[in-house]
Motif scaffolding. Structure first.
Motif, PDB file in Angstrom:
ATOM      1  N   UNK A 130       0.906  -1.207   0.171  1.00  0.00           N
ATOM      2  CA  UNK A 130       0.027  -0.221  -0.095  1.00  0.00           C
ATOM      3  C   UNK A 130       0.510   1.305  -0.289  1.00  0.00           C
ATOM      4  N   UNK A 131       1.936   1.215   0.623  1.00  0.00           N
ATOM      5  CA  UNK A 131       2.968   2.922   0.713  1.00  0.00           C
ATOM      6  C   UNK A 131       3.344   2.397  -0.410  1.00  0.00           C
ATOM      7  N   UNK A 132       4.245   1.385  -0.902  1.00  0.00           N
ATOM      8  CA  UNK A 132       4.774   1.199  -2.421  1.00  0.00           C
ATOM      9  C   UNK A 132       3.911   2.145  -3.248  1.00  0.00           C
ATOM     10  N   UNK A 133       2.944   1.550  -3.022  1.00  0.00           N
ATOM     11  CA  UNK A 133       2.003   2.187  -4.141  1.00  0.00           C
ATOM     12  C   UNK A 133       1.377   3.662  -4.823  1.00  0.00           C
ATOM     13  N   UNK A 134       1.109   4.448  -3.231  1.00  0.00           N
ATOM     14  CA  UNK A 134       0.562   5.400  -2.901  1.00  0.00           C
ATOM     15  C   UNK A 134       2.552   6.391  -2.832  1.00  0.00           C
ATOM     16  N   UNK A 135       3.590   5.966  -2.724  1.00  0.00           N
ATOM     17  CA  UNK A 135       4.885   6.832  -3.210  1.00  0.00           C
ATOM     18  C   UNK A 135       4.969   6.656  -4.541  1.00  0.00           C
ATOM     19  N   UNK A 136       4.461   5.848  -5.544  1.00  0.00           N
ATOM     20  CA  UNK A 136       4.698   5.847  -7.221  1.00  0.00           C
ATOM     21  C   UNK A 136       2.946   7.546  -6.684  1.00  0.00           C
ATOM     22  N   UNK A 137       1.690   7.004  -6.760  1.00  0.00           N
ATOM     23  CA  UNK A 137       1.042   7.687  -6.719  1.00  0.00           C
ATOM     24  C   UNK A 137       1.468   9.318  -6.335  1.00  0.00           C
ATOM     25  N   UNK A 138       2.106   9.348  -5.420  1.00  0.00           N
ATOM     26  CA  UNK A 138       2.660  10.839  -4.908  1.00  0.00           C
ATOM     27  C   UNK A 138       3.762  11.005  -6.188  1.00  0.00           C
ATOM     28  N   UNK A 139       4.627  10.844  -6.765  1.00  0.00           N
ATOM     29  CA  UNK A 139       5.682  11.044  -7.709  1.00  0.00           C
ATOM     30  C   UNK A 139       4.674  11.327  -8.865  1.00  0.00           C
ATOM     31  N   UNK A 140       3.744  10.713  -9.462  1.00  0.00           N
ATOM     32  CA  UNK A 140       2.781  10.776 -10.306  1.00  0.00           C
ATOM     33  C   UNK A 140       1.953  12.325 -10.306  1.00  0.00           C
ATOM     34  N   UNK A 141       1.611  12.633  -9.356  1.00  0.00           N
ATOM     35  CA  UNK A 141       0.322  13.392  -8.698  1.00  0.00           C
ATOM     36  C   UNK A 141       1.369  14.824  -8.804  1.00  0.00           C
ATOM     37  N   UNK A 142       1.795  14.773  -8.307  1.00  0.00           N
ATOM     38  CA  UNK A 142       2.905  16.143  -7.743  1.00  0.00           C
ATOM     39  C   UNK A 142       3.892  16.350  -7.964  1.00  0.00           C
ATOM     40  N   UNK A 143       4.618  15.027  -8.488  1.00  0.00           N
ATOM     41  CA  UNK A 143       6.057  15.256  -8.962  1.00  0.00           C
ATOM     42  C   UNK A 143       7.474  15.783  -7.585  1.00  0.00           C
ATOM     43  N   UNK A 144       6.887  15.519  -6.738  1.00  0.00           N
ATOM     44  CA  UNK A 144       7.486  15.192  -5.783  1.00  0.00           C
ATOM     45  C   UNK A 144       9.041  14.614  -5.850  1.00  0.00           C
ATOM     46  N   UNK A 145       9.840  15.183  -5.881  1.00  0.00           N
ATOM     47  CA  UNK A 145      11.159  14.064  -5.649  1.00  0.00           C
ATOM     48  C   UNK A 145      11.018  13.223  -4.448  1.00  0.00           C
ATOM     49  N   UNK A 146      11.389  12.233  -4.388  1.00  0.00           N
ATOM     50  CA  UNK A 146      12.053  11.325  -3.175  1.00  0.00           C
ATOM     51  C   UNK A 146      12.827  10.266  -3.441  1.00  0.00           C
ATOM     52  N   UNK A 147      13.931  10.915  -2.043  1.00  0.00           N
ATOM     53  CA  UNK A 147      14.905   9.540  -1.348  1.00  0.00           C
ATOM     54  C   UNK A 147      14.657   9.134  -0.711  1.00  0.00           C
ATOM     55  N   UNK A 148      15.002   7.651  -1.579  1.00  0.00           N
ATOM     56  CA  UNK A 148      14.431   7.195   0.244  1.00  0.00           C
ATOM     57  C   UNK A 148      14.758   5.638   0.815  1.00  0.00           C
ATOM     58  N   UNK A 149      14.859   5.517   1.766  1.00  0.00           N
ATOM     59  CA  UNK A 149      16.501   4.230   3.290  1.00  0.00           C
ATOM     60  C   UNK A 149      15.922   2.596   2.852  1.00  0.00           C
ATOM     61  N   UNK A 150      16.042   1.611   2.593  1.00  0.00           N
ATOM     62  CA  UNK A 150      15.399   0.668   2.983  1.00  0.00           C
ATOM     63  C   UNK A 150      16.556  -0.145   3.072  1.00  0.00           C
ATOM     64  N   UNK A 151      15.410  -1.444   4.215  1.00  0.00           N
ATOM     65  CA  UNK A 151      16.345  -2.179   4.666  1.00  0.00           C
ATOM     66  C   UNK A 151      15.736  -3.616   4.101  1.00  0.00           C
ATOM     67  N   UNK A 152      14.085  -3.333   3.008  1.00  0.00           N
ATOM     68  CA  UNK A 152      14.010  -4.795   2.358  1.00  0.00           C
ATOM     69  C   UNK A 152      13.590  -3.634   0.915  1.00  0.00           C
ATOM     70  N   UNK A 153      14.422  -4.339  -0.266  1.00  0.00           N
ATOM     71  CA  UNK A 153      14.779  -4.267  -1.099  1.00  0.00           C
ATOM     72  C   UNK A 153      13.684  -4.738  -2.058  1.00  0.00           C
ATOM     73  N   UNK A 154      13.193  -5.750  -2.012  1.00  0.00           N
ATOM     74  CA  UNK A 154      12.253  -6.505  -2.854  1.00  0.00           C
ATOM     75  C   UNK A 154      11.438  -5.862  -3.223  1.00  0.00           C
TER      76      UNK A 154
END
Length: 248
Positions: free
Chosen positions: A185-209
């Motif tokens: 759900x959160x991954x989809x929201x991050x994708x929608x966030x970029x599409x809707x607003x054009x915000x640049x996103x830098x994320x750290x994560x240990x769950x690579x998949x």
């Protein structure tokens, strides 16, 4: 948009980041992948400026000495020594790990608190977008944040960052401790966030998949050092990444 050059961070004699360099272009989703204690949170604290406040507090109480070397440039401006509050005003906003919220305040109150730099109409406009991005929060508007699930708190924490209207959104391990369904759900929201607003996103994560398929480029950090970089697909196809993060 963001250019990090030869970043080094010492906590006393312990080296947390070792000659780390990276770039984030406007409109991208960029990931920094690494295991626990790899240096991901130190990187985010340094990019957001929180390390400056940490350094000041430690110096005042005679505690651990924190030293930062290297250069951080945002939109052509050197922000290496810029305070975290001024970085927020410039558009660099951090959503910290483990979804920090105000537990005794409601969802709406948390969003309003986060928008203290904006006027009333801007706050309401931003809140409308947050509820559109995270519809699960709509019926929880009046619930105290302390009674939300971990995934709901993470949605709220990201929503609080969005109310500030970032140009560069820093997400520190947004999937940490969440169920696979909530991660999706959160991954989809991050994708929608970029599409809707054009915000640049830098994320750290240990769950690579779940992260690698959505990022434009990625960096792998180990013991504070950059070990690999490439597009999301290149990293997914890399045998070392498969062995370390996918177990294959």
């Amino acid at each position: 948009m963001l250019d990090v050059q030869n970043l080094m961070v010492f906590f006393e004699n312990a080296l947390a980041l070792n000659d780390f360099s990276m770039k984030v272009e406007e409109g991208e989703i960029v990931g920094v992948i690494g295991s626990n204690s790899a240096g991901k949170t130190t990187l985010m604290n340094t990019l957001s400026g929180l390390i400056i406040d940490m350094r000041t507090k430690e110096k005042r109480r005679g505690g651990e000495r924190i030293t930062v070397y290297g250069k951080i440039t945002f939109k052509g401006e050197d922000v290496t020594e810029t305070s975290p509050s001024d970085r927020v005003k410039k558009g660099i906003v951090l959503s910290r790990e483990r979804h920090p919220v105000f537990p005794e305040s409601s969802v709406v109150e948390n969003l309003k608190i986060a928008g203290y730099l904006r006027n009333t109409s801007q706050i309401h406009e931003a809140m409308d977008y947050v509820f559109k991005l995270f519809p699960a929060l709509v019926h929880l508007r009046s619930r105290k944040a302390g009674f939300l699930s971990g995934g709901e708190q993470q949605m709220l924490a990201i929503g609080m960052s969005l109310v500030v209207k970032p140009e560069l959104l820093l997400l520190d391990e947004p999937l940490l401790g969440l169920s696979p369904m909530m991660q999706k759900t959160l991954v989809e929201a991050i994708c929608n966030l970029k599409k809707d607003s054009g915000i640049t996103v830098l994320m750290t994560e240990q769950f690579a998949r779940p992260v690698l398929p959505i990022i434009h480029r990625g960096y792998v950090i180990e013991n504070g050092m950059l070990t690999l970089s490439g597009t999301g697909k290149e990293l997914m196809d890399n045998p070392e990444i498969k062995a370390a993060y996918f177990g294959v």
